[in-house]
Design an enzyme around this catalytic site. Structure first.
Site, PDB file in Angstrom:
ATOM      1  N   GLY A 118      -6.633  50.560 -24.426  1.00  0.00           N
ATOM      2  CA  GLY A 118      -6.824  49.251 -23.340  1.00  0.00           C
ATOM      3  C   GLY A 118      -7.691  49.492 -22.266  1.00  0.00           C
ATOM      4  N   THR A 120     -11.325  47.193 -22.028  1.00  0.00           N
ATOM      5  CA  THR A 120     -12.040  45.755 -21.864  1.00  0.00           C
ATOM      6  C   THR A 120     -11.081  44.806 -21.667  1.00  0.00           C
ATOM      7  OG1 THR A 120     -13.738  46.723 -23.556  1.00  0.00           O
ATOM      8  CG2 THR A 120     -13.786  44.478 -23.007  1.00  0.00           C
ATOM      9  N   THR A 126     -18.001  45.027 -20.510  1.00  0.00           N
ATOM     10  CA  THR A 126     -18.383  46.437 -20.099  1.00  0.00           C
ATOM     11  C   THR A 126     -18.331  46.754 -18.939  1.00  0.00           C
ATOM     12  OG1 THR A 126     -19.628  46.140 -22.272  1.00  0.00           O
ATOM     13  CG2 THR A 126     -19.978  48.091 -21.183  1.00  0.00           C
ATOM     14  N   GLU A 240     -16.661  59.236 -28.485  1.00  0.00           N
ATOM     15  CA  GLU A 240     -16.563  57.967 -29.002  1.00  0.00           C
ATOM     16  C   GLU A 240     -17.578  57.647 -29.840  1.00  0.00           C
ATOM     17  OE1 GLU A 240     -14.913  53.624 -27.860  1.00  0.00           O
ATOM     18  OE2 GLU A 240     -16.491  54.572 -26.678  1.00  0.00           O
TER      19      GLU A 240
END
Length: 382
Positions: A118, A120, A126, A240
């Site tokens: 959680g 954005t 961004t 990521e």
């Protein structure tokens, strides 16, 4: 760097049990691939980064990258579960011993899913420093209010890593200060301050918007120090980007394999269409660009596993690999002509899936802005 040949072969064998018809049926219904995720979990592939003392394999990030690349190369979709790998770093690096002991063994053996991230929000996107979700400490609980969007897999996750503001912004304060990470037990939260609303998208990505209305989260679920959450999240963002890049390499290889096979088999005007340079060259260029992106992924992995902070390399790997997969997807559709748009060939499905990575988890333009400012030294543009 290790090739992980045995792991790759085993993942490919597992994925063979989930062929195109399985994914097409899910795609039509926008359904979650529960059986596929369970198979990956039971085989231990989603816990490769968890240390052995907590029930995982204790392997480096390159092993996770190899697994996700092979999943995509087999025509499957790791988007249903890849977050468990890249969110893991925040808990591993910054969680307390008590938190790791409480959650990691259950995540490793599949009793718990850590899939939701959680961060954005609808108004900030961004611009993480401008997020509005708050967590106010009241006694031994944080009270959370706000909203997140594009929180994928929230309906299919037991735990969520949540970034919220615990200290109000004041004049002169750095925008990213005062943010904290909470580990939310979604099983207890649903119906008690947590509401999840699915968002239908052009690809089957199980994404949602999430609402917090006086949700109470135990203070002991704070990861690391209060106010330092943005730094903790950043440390996981390199992982990521690298893992998403590996997935894109797998996608590109799938598209190229499909295109070259069809170009060699399909005969028009008495010869294979692959004999025509107009068909050959786009596939060859896509292959060359995929190989170049693959090298950047390897460099980013080498730096990451060496303890460096490869922000530039991780971002470039993600951008170049996403470009390569999208280029390969276009070449594959063009090679197949009308059949490229037919559901039964799986190309249009994979095309939609790989298109996402031009936008998420960070858009190509923001990567270019990062490189412009932080690598090339150009004036800040935002």
């Amino acid at each position: 760097m290790e090739a992980y040949t045995e792991i790759r072969e085993a993942v490919a064998k597992l994925c063979a049990g989930f062929p195109g018809p399985y994914w097409r049926a899910l795609d039509r219904e926008m359904a979650y691939p529960t059986a596929f995720v369970n198979a990956l979990t039971e085989s231990g592939y989603l816990s490769v980064l968890i240390p052995e003392e907590y029930g995982g394999f204790g392997l480096p990030l390159s092993a996770a990258a190899a697994i996700l690349e092979e999943v995509q190369r087999a025509g499957c979709n790791g988007g249903a579960c890849h977050a468990q790998m890249y969110t893991m770093g925040t808990l591993l690096r910054h969680g307390s011993e008590a938190q790791k002991a409480a959650y990691l063994p259950a995540i490793a053996d599949g009793r718990l899913r850590l899939q939701a991230f959680g961060v954005t929000e609808p108004t900030s996107g961004t611009d993480t420093g401008s997020l509005k979700t708050t967590a106010r400490l009241e006694g031994d609980h944080y009270v959370v209010n706000g909203q997140k969007i594009w929180t994928s897999r929230a309906e299919h996750s037991d735990l969520m890593l949540l970034l919220a503001r615990t200290t109000p912004r004041t004049e002169g304060m750095k925008r990213t200060d005062g943010l904290s990470v909470l580990l939310v037990d979604m099983r207890a939260a649903k119906g008690n301050g947590l509401t999840i609303r699915p968002i239908r998208t052009m690809m089957n990505h199980a994404t949602t918007e999430v609402f917090f209305d006086n949700l109470r989260v135990p203070a002991q679920n704070l990861i690391g120090e209060e106010g330092r959450g943005f730094r903790y999240i950043l440390s996981g963002m390199n992982a990521e980007r690298i893992l998403i890049a590996a997935e894109c390499i797998g996608d590109a290889k799938w598209f190229i394999d499909k295109a070259k096979a069809y170009a060699g088999e399909r005969a028009v005007f008495g010869r294979p269409i692959g004999a025509n340079q107009g068909v050959q060259f786009p596939i060859a260029r896509a292959y060359a660009n995929m190989r170049a992106a693959e090298l950047m992924v390897r460099e980013a992995l080498t730096l990451y596993e060496g303890g460096a902070n490869p922000g530039a390399e991780a971002n470039m790997a993600k951008m170049l690999a996403a470009d390569a997969s999208f280029e390969a997807a276009n070449a594959c559709i063009q090679t197949h002509g009308g059949f490229g748009f037919a559901e039964e060939y799986d190309i249009e499905r994979k095309f939609r899936e790989t298109r996402l990575y031009q936008v998420a988890p960070i858009s190509t333009n923001l990567i270019l802005a990062y490189l412009s400012e932080h690598v090339l030294g150009l004036p800040r543009s935002y």
